[in-house]
Design an enzyme around this catalytic site. Structure first.
Site, PDB file in Angstrom:
ATOM      1  N   HIS A   1     -11.233   8.065  -1.432  1.00 51.59           N
ATOM      2  CA  HIS A   1     -12.504   8.325  -2.107  1.00 51.59           C
ATOM      3  C   HIS A   1     -13.542   7.236  -1.871  1.00 51.59           C
ATOM      4  CE1 HIS A   1     -11.535   5.319  -5.248  1.00 51.59           C
ATOM      5  NE2 HIS A   1     -10.298   5.759  -5.112  1.00 51.59           N
ATOM      6  N   ASP A   2     -14.785   7.667  -1.736  1.00 48.11           N
ATOM      7  CA  ASP A   2     -15.949   6.771  -1.655  1.00 48.11           C
ATOM      8  C   ASP A   2     -15.975   5.913  -0.396  1.00 48.11           C
ATOM      9  OD1 ASP A   2     -17.010   7.427  -4.398  1.00 48.11           O
ATOM     10  OD2 ASP A   2     -15.070   6.579  -4.954  1.00 48.11           O
TER      11      ASP A   2
ATOM     12  N   GLY B   1      -9.869   3.336  -1.329  1.00 49.54           N
ATOM     13  CA  GLY B   1     -11.167   3.674  -1.886  1.00 49.54           C
ATOM     14  C   GLY B   1     -12.230   2.627  -1.627  1.00 49.54           C
TER      15      GLY B   1
END
Length: 262
Positions: free
Chosen positions: A123-124, A141
């Site tokens: 994520h991200d 992340g």
């Protein structure tokens, strides 16, 4: 309008937006919020879901999972998204997650990247253009990669790490700190081994490479304080690549892994 080639066993939600000349293989599943650009090829047994936008002329091989919810216990169903640019190659069993609320809500991959088999993009994450991630490279992340970065196989990268343009990370190198542009790092834990000269010689002129060599010696081999040296070089240099290197060092939050001269 050009026809698409969609296998009859593929399950495509009617709300999904599919461009022209798109090829979709057997038993692939595509969710309602997915957008797929013209000329993209998707192999069999692939899952694409969530608010995922995929650009033009990408090649996605079988058993990839793209857009499934983040592997983050703080995620509680909020609206997040995944954006993938054009002309990327995503090989078998690659996993790419969208963003989280705490990271801005988006994972973003640029153009012309090669993600080999079993790569994980968490994520991200932000990935620039023309990067190569070899088999089983894993990005935690909030990791950020610049352009033309090479990450070797079986290399895990810690969350929030930044890797600058044209850097190379050797295979099986656990990385927990930032790697400046143009540099080569290896080892477990990974640390700088010099400049990524092989990659630089493919893209840059000799004068720029020589300036980077001199800057590298000043920054990492002189024994002087790193950020003070970077600040001084940034003010005095006439080379954009050296200024980019110094700016990256000055902005680093996790530190730079190099062996300080005694």
């Amino acid at each position: 309008m050009s026809a698409n080639s969609i296998h009859p066993t593929a399950l495509i939600d009617p709300k999904a937006r599919i461009g022209e000349e798109v090829s979709i293989g057997a038993y692939t599943v595509i969710g309602p919020e997915v957008s797929i650009g013209d000329g993209t090829e998707i192999g069999s047994h692939t899952l694409i879901e969530g608010a995922t936008r995929i650009g033009k002329k990408n090649r996605i091989f079988s058993h990839a999972v793209i857009g499934s919810i983040p592997q983050d216990l703080k995620y509680h169903g909020e609206k997040v998204r995944l954006e993938i640019g054009d002309e990327n190659i995503i090989r078998e069993f690659t996993l790419i997650n969208p963003g989280t609320e705490g990271g801005g809500g988006v994972t973003r991959i640029g153009n012309g990247n090669l993600l080999m088999g079993y790569v994980h993009i968490a994520h991200d994450v932000r990935i620039g253009d023309r990067c190569i991630l070899a088999n089983a490279a894993t990005l935690a992340g909030h990791v950020e990669l610049g352009d033309h970065v090479v990450v070797g196989g079986m290399t895990p990268i810690h969350q929030f790490v930044r890797i600058g343009d044209y850097a190379m990370i050797a295979g099986a190198s656990a990385l927990s700190q930032d790697i400046p542009p143009y540099c080569l790092a290896e080892g477990n834990r990974a640390h700088l081994r010099g400049l990524n000269l092989t990659g630089l010689r493919r893209k840059m002129e000799r004068e720029t490479i020589d300036a980077l060599k001199q800057a590298y010696r000043e920054l990492f081999e002189s024994g002087k304080p790193l950020k003070e040296t970077a600040q001084s070089l940034r003010k005095s240099t006439e080379h954009p690549a050296v200024a980019n290197l110094c700016r990256f060092i000055l902005e680093s939050q996790r530190g730079i892994p190099f062996k300080r001269k005694q």
